[in-house]
Motif scaffolding. Structure first.
Motif, mmCIF file in Angstrom:
data_model
loop_
_atom_site.group_PDB
_atom_site.id
_atom_site.type_symbol
_atom_site.label_atom_id
_atom_site.label_comp_id
_atom_site.label_asym_id
_atom_site.label_seq_id
_atom_site.Cartn_x
_atom_site.Cartn_y
_atom_site.Cartn_z
ATOM 1 N N MET A 95 0.826 -1.193 0.000
ATOM 2 C CA MET A 95 0.000 0.000 0.000
ATOM 3 C C MET A 95 0.872 1.260 0.000
ATOM 4 O O MET A 95 0.578 2.234 -0.699
ATOM 5 C CB MET A 95 -0.941 0.005 1.215
ATOM 6 N N THR A 96 1.953 1.236 0.762
ATOM 7 C CA THR A 96 2.874 2.376 0.789
ATOM 8 C C THR A 96 3.458 2.620 -0.596
ATOM 9 O O THR A 96 3.523 3.762 -1.067
ATOM 10 C CB THR A 96 3.999 2.118 1.805
ATOM 11 N N GLU A 97 3.883 1.552 -1.274
ATOM 12 C CA GLU A 97 4.422 1.689 -2.625
ATOM 13 C C GLU A 97 3.377 2.250 -3.582
ATOM 14 O O GLU A 97 3.683 3.104 -4.420
ATOM 15 C CB GLU A 97 4.934 0.340 -3.132
ATOM 16 N N LEU A 98 2.149 1.784 -3.464
ATOM 17 C CA LEU A 98 1.077 2.257 -4.333
ATOM 18 C C LEU A 98 0.784 3.735 -4.100
ATOM 19 O O LEU A 98 0.635 4.509 -5.053
ATOM 20 C CB LEU A 98 -0.186 1.418 -4.103
ATOM 21 N N VAL A 99 0.725 4.145 -2.840
ATOM 22 C CA VAL A 99 0.459 5.550 -2.520
ATOM 23 C C VAL A 99 1.590 6.431 -3.042
ATOM 24 O O VAL A 99 1.349 7.515 -3.593
ATOM 25 C CB VAL A 99 0.252 5.728 -0.995
ATOM 26 N N ARG A 100 2.834 5.986 -2.899
ATOM 27 C CA ARG A 100 3.967 6.746 -3.432
ATOM 28 C C ARG A 100 3.862 6.895 -4.948
ATOM 29 O O ARG A 100 4.092 7.970 -5.500
ATOM 30 C CB ARG A 100 5.281 6.061 -3.080
ATOM 31 N N HIS A 101 3.534 5.806 -5.609
ATOM 32 C CA HIS A 101 3.411 5.833 -7.060
ATOM 33 C C HIS A 101 2.323 6.818 -7.495
ATOM 34 O O HIS A 101 2.527 7.617 -8.420
ATOM 35 C CB HIS A 101 3.095 4.421 -7.569
ATOM 36 N N ILE A 102 1.180 6.770 -6.838
ATOM 37 C CA ILE A 102 0.074 7.676 -7.182
ATOM 38 C C ILE A 102 0.461 9.115 -6.907
ATOM 39 O O ILE A 102 0.179 10.015 -7.707
ATOM 40 C CB ILE A 102 -1.208 7.286 -6.420
ATOM 41 N N ALA A 103 1.116 9.377 -5.786
ATOM 42 C CA ALA A 103 1.528 10.739 -5.443
ATOM 43 C C ALA A 103 2.511 11.286 -6.474
ATOM 44 O O ALA A 103 2.393 12.445 -6.903
ATOM 45 C CB ALA A 103 2.135 10.764 -4.052
ATOM 46 N N LEU A 104 3.471 10.473 -6.887
ATOM 47 C CA LEU A 104 4.440 10.927 -7.892
ATOM 48 C C LEU A 104 3.763 11.179 -9.230
ATOM 49 O O LEU A 104 4.064 12.162 -9.925
ATOM 50 C CB LEU A 104 5.563 9.899 -8.047
ATOM 51 N N ARG A 105 2.826 10.308 -9.619
ATOM 52 C CA ARG A 105 2.122 10.486 -10.884
ATOM 53 C C ARG A 105 1.289 11.769 -10.864
ATOM 54 O O ARG A 105 1.296 12.535 -11.825
ATOM 55 C CB ARG A 105 1.235 9.283 -11.153
ATOM 56 N N GLU A 106 0.594 12.012 -9.752
ATOM 57 C CA GLU A 106 -0.215 13.235 -9.662
ATOM 58 C C GLU A 106 0.662 14.476 -9.642
ATOM 59 O O GLU A 106 0.299 15.512 -10.197
ATOM 60 C CB GLU A 106 -1.104 13.176 -8.423
ATOM 61 N N ALA A 107 1.826 14.390 -9.004
ATOM 62 C CA ALA A 107 2.742 15.537 -8.999
ATOM 63 C C ALA A 107 3.246 15.822 -10.398
ATOM 64 O O ALA A 107 3.332 16.989 -10.806
ATOM 65 C CB ALA A 107 3.915 15.250 -8.059
ATOM 66 N N ARG A 108 3.550 14.789 -11.185
ATOM 67 C CA ARG A 108 4.012 15.004 -12.571
ATOM 68 C C ARG A 108 2.894 15.595 -13.426
ATOM 69 O O ARG A 108 3.134 16.442 -14.291
ATOM 70 C CB ARG A 108 4.488 13.672 -13.154
ATOM 71 N N GLN A 109 1.660 15.137 -13.234
ATOM 72 C CA GLN A 109 0.525 15.653 -13.986
ATOM 73 C C GLN A 109 0.274 17.120 -13.629
ATOM 74 O O GLN A 109 -0.069 17.928 -14.483
ATOM 75 C CB GLN A 109 -0.735 14.839 -13.720
ATOM 76 N N GLY A 110 0.476 17.472 -12.363
ATOM 77 C CA GLY A 110 0.306 18.865 -11.927
ATOM 78 C C GLY A 110 1.353 19.760 -12.562
ATOM 79 O O GLY A 110 1.067 20.882 -12.952
ATOM 80 N N GLU A 111 2.598 19.274 -12.677
ATOM 81 C CA GLU A 111 3.662 20.054 -13.324
ATOM 82 C C GLU A 111 3.381 20.244 -14.801
ATOM 83 O O GLU A 111 3.644 21.303 -15.366
ATOM 84 C CB GLU A 111 5.011 19.340 -13.141
ATOM 85 N N ALA A 112 2.831 19.213 -15.444
ATOM 86 C CA ALA A 112 2.541 19.302 -16.876
ATOM 87 C C ALA A 112 1.428 20.310 -17.147
ATOM 88 O O ALA A 112 1.444 21.016 -18.156
ATOM 89 C CB ALA A 112 2.153 17.935 -17.412
ATOM 90 N N LYS A 113 0.441 20.391 -16.250
ATOM 91 C CA LYS A 113 -0.663 21.355 -16.430
ATOM 92 C C LYS A 113 -0.177 22.799 -16.248
ATOM 93 O O LYS A 113 -0.688 23.693 -16.867
ATOM 94 C CB LYS A 113 -1.793 21.049 -15.438
ATOM 95 N N GLU A 114 0.797 22.998 -15.356
ATOM 96 C CA GLU A 114 1.296 24.356 -15.099
ATOM 97 C C GLU A 114 2.132 24.871 -16.260
ATOM 98 O O GLU A 114 2.255 26.061 -16.440
ATOM 99 C CB GLU A 114 2.130 24.358 -13.815
ATOM 100 N N SER A 115 2.739 23.981 -17.035
ATOM 101 C CA SER A 115 3.632 24.407 -18.127
ATOM 102 C C SER A 115 2.905 24.873 -19.345
ATOM 103 O O SER A 115 1.836 24.829 -19.641
ATOM 104 C CB SER A 115 4.527 23.255 -18.572
#
Length: 115
Positions: A95-115
């Motif tokens: 579960m920890t690995e899954l939450v980390r993966h989701i958090a990193l994916r959402e952070a990358r998607q947030g950076e892409a929207k800001e650009s």
């Protein structure tokens, strides 16, 4: 046979029949299914012949059959407890690995929207 033996053996027979029907619906030689059937059969044998546990206990050096049943129940409880503890620890790690993966994916998607 007394009333308890009739009722208990009937219930165990029903449980074994349900296991057999489940086996026919989903064939497979699962360890858990075989183990459950063996436990139900052992319980049925002990209920049918109560002196069986006393004879087995004396064979292994224990005085009473009830003590043997208690010792086996305690050992089974400890084994199941350790199994579920290890499973819980493993699931928490996944579960920890899954939450980390989701958090990193959402952070990358947030950076892409800001650009």
């Amino acid at each position: 046979m007394n009333l308890f033996q009739w009722l208990a053996l009937s219930a165990l027979g029903t449980v074994l029949l349900a296991e057999a029907v489940g086996w026919l619906r989903r064939p497979g030689f699962g360890f858990a299914r075989v183990f459950r059937c063996l436990v139900w059969l052992a319980a049925g044998a002990a209920i049918y012949d109560p002196d069986l546990t006393s004879r087995l206990a004396r064979l292994v050096g224990i005085t009473r059959g009830a003590d043997l049943v208690l010792y086996l129940a305690v050992l089974a409880f400890l084994g199941v407890s350790f199994f579920f503890y290890a499973r819980t620890v493993r699931l928490q790690g996944q579960m920890t690995e899954l939450v980390r993966h989701i958090a990193l994916r959402e952070a990358r998607q947030g950076e892409a929207k800001e650009s």
